[in-house]
Write a protein that holds these residues in place. Structure first.
Motif, PDB file in Angstrom:
ATOM      1  N   THR A 155       0.825  -1.204   0.000  1.00 58.57           N
ATOM      2  CA  THR A 155       0.000   0.000   0.000  1.00 58.57           C
ATOM      3  C   THR A 155       0.862   1.257   0.000  1.00 58.57           C
ATOM      4  N   ASP A 156       1.907   1.267   0.824  1.00 63.73           N
ATOM      5  CA  ASP A 156       2.800   2.435   0.863  1.00 63.73           C
ATOM      6  C   ASP A 156       3.515   2.611  -0.473  1.00 63.73           C
ATOM      7  N   ILE A 171      -5.361  -7.897  -3.079  1.00 58.28           N
ATOM      8  CA  ILE A 171      -5.164  -7.771  -4.518  1.00 58.28           C
ATOM      9  C   ILE A 171      -5.045  -6.299  -4.899  1.00 58.28           C
ATOM     10  N   TRP A 172      -3.950  -5.982  -5.554  1.00 59.21           N
ATOM     11  CA  TRP A 172      -3.745  -4.657  -6.151  1.00 59.21           C
ATOM     12  C   TRP A 172      -3.632  -4.857  -7.653  1.00 59.21           C
ATOM     13  N   ALA A 175      -1.255  -7.548 -12.129  1.00 59.76           N
ATOM     14  CA  ALA A 175      -2.004  -7.880 -10.925  1.00 59.76           C
ATOM     15  C   ALA A 175      -0.990  -8.267  -9.857  1.00 59.76           C
ATOM     16  N   LEU A 176      -1.133  -7.710  -8.678  1.00 60.08           N
ATOM     17  CA  LEU A 176      -0.277  -8.047  -7.549  1.00 60.08           C
ATOM     18  C   LEU A 176      -1.151  -8.706  -6.499  1.00 60.08           C
ATOM     19  N   LEU A 186       2.621   1.477  -3.556  1.00 58.06           N
ATOM     20  CA  LEU A 186       1.715   1.794  -4.667  1.00 58.06           C
ATOM     21  C   LEU A 186       0.906   3.063  -4.419  1.00 58.06           C
ATOM     22  N   GLY A 187       0.788   3.471  -3.161  1.00 62.91           N
ATOM     23  CA  GLY A 187       0.042   4.672  -2.838  1.00 62.91           C
ATOM     24  C   GLY A 187      -1.460   4.496  -2.858  1.00 62.91           C
ATOM     25  N   THR A 188      -1.918   3.261  -2.811  1.00 60.66           N
ATOM     26  CA  THR A 188      -3.353   2.981  -2.818  1.00 60.66           C
ATOM     27  C   THR A 188      -3.611   1.700  -2.035  1.00 60.66           C
ATOM     28  N   PRO A 189      -4.757   1.611  -1.362  1.00 60.79           N
ATOM     29  CA  PRO A 189      -5.069   0.367  -0.644  1.00 60.79           C
ATOM     30  C   PRO A 189      -5.385  -0.759  -1.633  1.00 60.79           C
TER      31      PRO A 189
END
Length: 86
Positions: free
Chosen positions: A2-3, A29-30, A36-37, A5-8
């Protein structure tokens, strides 16, 4: 993640029995524009099959269909399996 990529995570779900042995753990899942991560549990396929490890998978998004809706638990489990199975 999250940190970085800057998004939850786009989706957070409990693991299905079909993906992991043992107690349910969380898959996160990001998705970026190209990948896809998936951060979640992965079964130990070695001699100690009861162990579970965390695994970060990075898969190009053109390797499978789009992310199914949250209500489609079976479809989501299949999507996760397709994106973490290497």
């Amino acid at each position: 993640m999250t940190d970085h990529l800057g998004t939850p995570p786009e989706r957070t779900v409990l693991s299905a029995e079909s993906l992991v042995t043992g107690p349910p753990l969380t898959h996160r899942i990001w998705r970026t524009a190209t990948h896809a991560l998936v951060l979640g549990p992965a079964a130990d396929n070695g001699p100690y099959g009861y162990l579970t490890h965390l695994q970060l998978s990075c898969t190009p998004l053109d390797c499978g269909p789009g992310l199914p809706p949250a209500e489609d638990e079976d479809g989501l489990a299949a999507w996760i399996a397709a994106h973490i199975d290497w």
